[in-house]
Design an enzyme around this catalytic site. Sequence first.
Site, PDB file in Angstrom:
ATOM      1  N   PRO A 131       0.829  -1.211   0.000  1.00 28.77           N
ATOM      2  CG  PRO A 131      -0.256  -1.214   2.076  1.00 28.77           C
ATOM      3  CD  PRO A 131       0.619  -2.034   1.184  1.00 28.77           C
TER       4      PRO A 131
ATOM      5  NE  ARG B 113      -7.224  -5.029 -21.458  1.00 29.36           N
ATOM      6  CZ  ARG B 113      -7.099  -3.882 -22.136  1.00 29.36           C
ATOM      7  NH1 ARG B 113      -6.085  -3.070 -21.833  1.00 29.36           N
ATOM      8  NH2 ARG B 113      -7.959  -3.541 -23.066  1.00 29.36           N
TER       9      ARG B 113
ATOM     10  CG  ASP C  45      -6.846  -0.012 -23.254  1.00 26.93           C
ATOM     11  OD1 ASP C  45      -5.844  -0.694 -22.996  1.00 26.93           O
ATOM     12  OD2 ASP C  45      -7.939  -0.488 -23.574  1.00 26.93           O
TER      13      ASP C  45
ATOM     14  CD  GLU D  69       0.745  -5.646  10.125  1.00 25.26           C
ATOM     15  OE1 GLU D  69      -0.227  -6.426  10.271  1.00 25.26           O
ATOM     16  OE2 GLU D  69       0.628  -4.451   9.767  1.00 25.26           O
TER      17      GLU D  69
HETATM   18  C1  JD8 Z   1       0.629  -6.041  -0.077  1.00 23.73           C
HETATM   19  C2  JD8 Z   1       0.344  -7.251   3.353  1.00 23.73           C
HETATM   20  C3  JD8 Z   1      -1.659  -6.090   4.291  1.00 23.73           C
HETATM   21  C4  JD8 Z   1      -0.738  -3.821   4.613  1.00 23.73           C
HETATM   22  C5  JD8 Z   1      -1.317  -3.978   7.382  1.00 23.73           C
HETATM   23  C6  JD8 Z   1      -3.258  -4.752   6.156  1.00 23.73           C
HETATM   24  C7  JD8 Z   1      -1.201  -3.135  -3.001  1.00 23.73           C
HETATM   25  N1  JD8 Z   1      -3.333  -1.040  -2.946  1.00 23.73           N
HETATM   26  C8  JD8 Z   1      -3.038  -1.913  -1.901  1.00 23.73           C
HETATM   27  N2  JD8 Z   1      -3.678  -1.930  -0.727  1.00 23.73           N
HETATM   28  N3  JD8 Z   1      -3.129  -2.906   0.078  1.00 23.73           N
HETATM   29  C9  JD8 Z   1      -2.136  -3.497  -0.593  1.00 23.73           C
HETATM   30  C10 JD8 Z   1      -1.284  -4.548   0.025  1.00 23.73           C
HETATM   31  C11 JD8 Z   1      -1.568  -4.923   1.366  1.00 23.73           C
HETATM   32  C12 JD8 Z   1      -0.720  -5.860   1.947  1.00 23.73           C
HETATM   33  C13 JD8 Z   1       0.367  -6.412   1.243  1.00 23.73           C
HETATM   34  C14 JD8 Z   1      -0.202  -5.092  -0.691  1.00 23.73           C
HETATM   35  C15 JD8 Z   1       1.023  -7.293   2.135  1.00 23.73           C
HETATM   36  N4  JD8 Z   1      -0.704  -6.395   3.218  1.00 23.73           N
HETATM   37  C16 JD8 Z   1      -1.013  -5.127   5.261  1.00 23.73           C
HETATM   38  C17 JD8 Z   1      -0.105  -2.857   5.578  1.00 23.73           C
HETATM   39  C18 JD8 Z   1      -1.043  -2.669   6.763  1.00 23.73           C
HETATM   40  N5  JD8 Z   1      -1.870  -4.986   6.446  1.00 23.73           N
HETATM   41  C19 JD8 Z   1      -2.042  -2.896  -1.874  1.00 23.73           C
HETATM   42  N6  JD8 Z   1      -0.561  -3.264  -3.936  1.00 23.73           N
END
Ligand code: JD8
Length: 298
Positions: free
Chosen positions: A94, A163, A178, A121
């Site tokens: 994220p 794609r 697109d 995490e």
């Molecule tokens: C990888 C673990 C969960 C995230 C604690 C919830 C992408 N756009 C996006 N939103 N969330 C992700 C994502 C979430 C992930 C992982 C991607 C690995 N988590 C964790 C930090 C807070 N938990 C993502 N691309």
Amino acid sequence: MRVDIISIFPEYFAPLDVSLMGKARERGILDIHLHQLRDWTHDVHNTVDDTPYGGGPGMVMKPEVWGEAVDAVIEDGRAARGEDALPRLIVPTPSGRPFTQEVALEYADEPWLLFAPARYEGIDSRVVAEYGERLRTDEVSIGDYVLAGGEAAVLVMVEAVGRLLPGVLGNARSVADDSFAPGAMANLLEGPVYTKPPVWRGHEVPEVLLSGHHGRIARWRRDEALRRTLDRRPELVARLDRDGLDKHDRRVIEEFEERLEERRSAAKSQAEPHAESQAEPHAAFRPGFRAAPEDVAD
Ligand code: JD8
């Protein structure tokens, strides 16, 4: 294109067996390899996580396991693609750089992608530091919302990239059309679409689409795409290169602006019947436009 995915849930990627990606694999355009991360654990519990240094919630994925897994998959790929081949390592998070159509187009030119979706995490940050010295390594996010892990993000990226590969999309549709793709309709949202019957539950198909007049149809579609973009993603309109807009486009924007002003002042007079609503021109047409949410048509 070779794609490797290392995950504790390789079964999450069953959707890549069906539809467009499934056909791309059958045709050998996409060569996808799934790997179970726990195959590189050495304890009876196949442990892939541990408590975070410095305390705090949740667990962090162990660097040793990821290190062994990534090294093994690179070796595996090199055996197939030649000793000097190296993948581009993509770690969904994220806190990553935004994954966009532009990034998808960039990845579509890569011969080999290695995805490292995490859980918990996330992965001990030394893994990205380690491979960042040896490979092109990207931490990317598919959007400003929080998922439980990286697998769904990898599914999104593999489809968005897959794609774009030559031979995947039938010629019915070319990627040049697109949204967000470079070109005339760049950065405009798709407009409304219709098919038979011409009337459905009293709802008619716009007359122009039944006219067979390709010029008017193209113009109407552009106008609808512009109106929808002004309404739902005004920040994209601001990104449009002004030279790409013709007089008619400007008229469409002005009309939208006028209607928005009317609605704003109507809302204002409703909210404060006595307040003098000095309507100022809509930002979309002021130099350096950046739409604030409250500006968007409610
Ligand atoms: C990888 C673990 C969960 C995230 C604690 C919830 C992408 N756009 C996006 N939103 N969330 C992700 C994502 C979430 C992930 C992982 C991607 C690995 N988590 C964790 C930090 C807070 N938990 C993502 N691309």
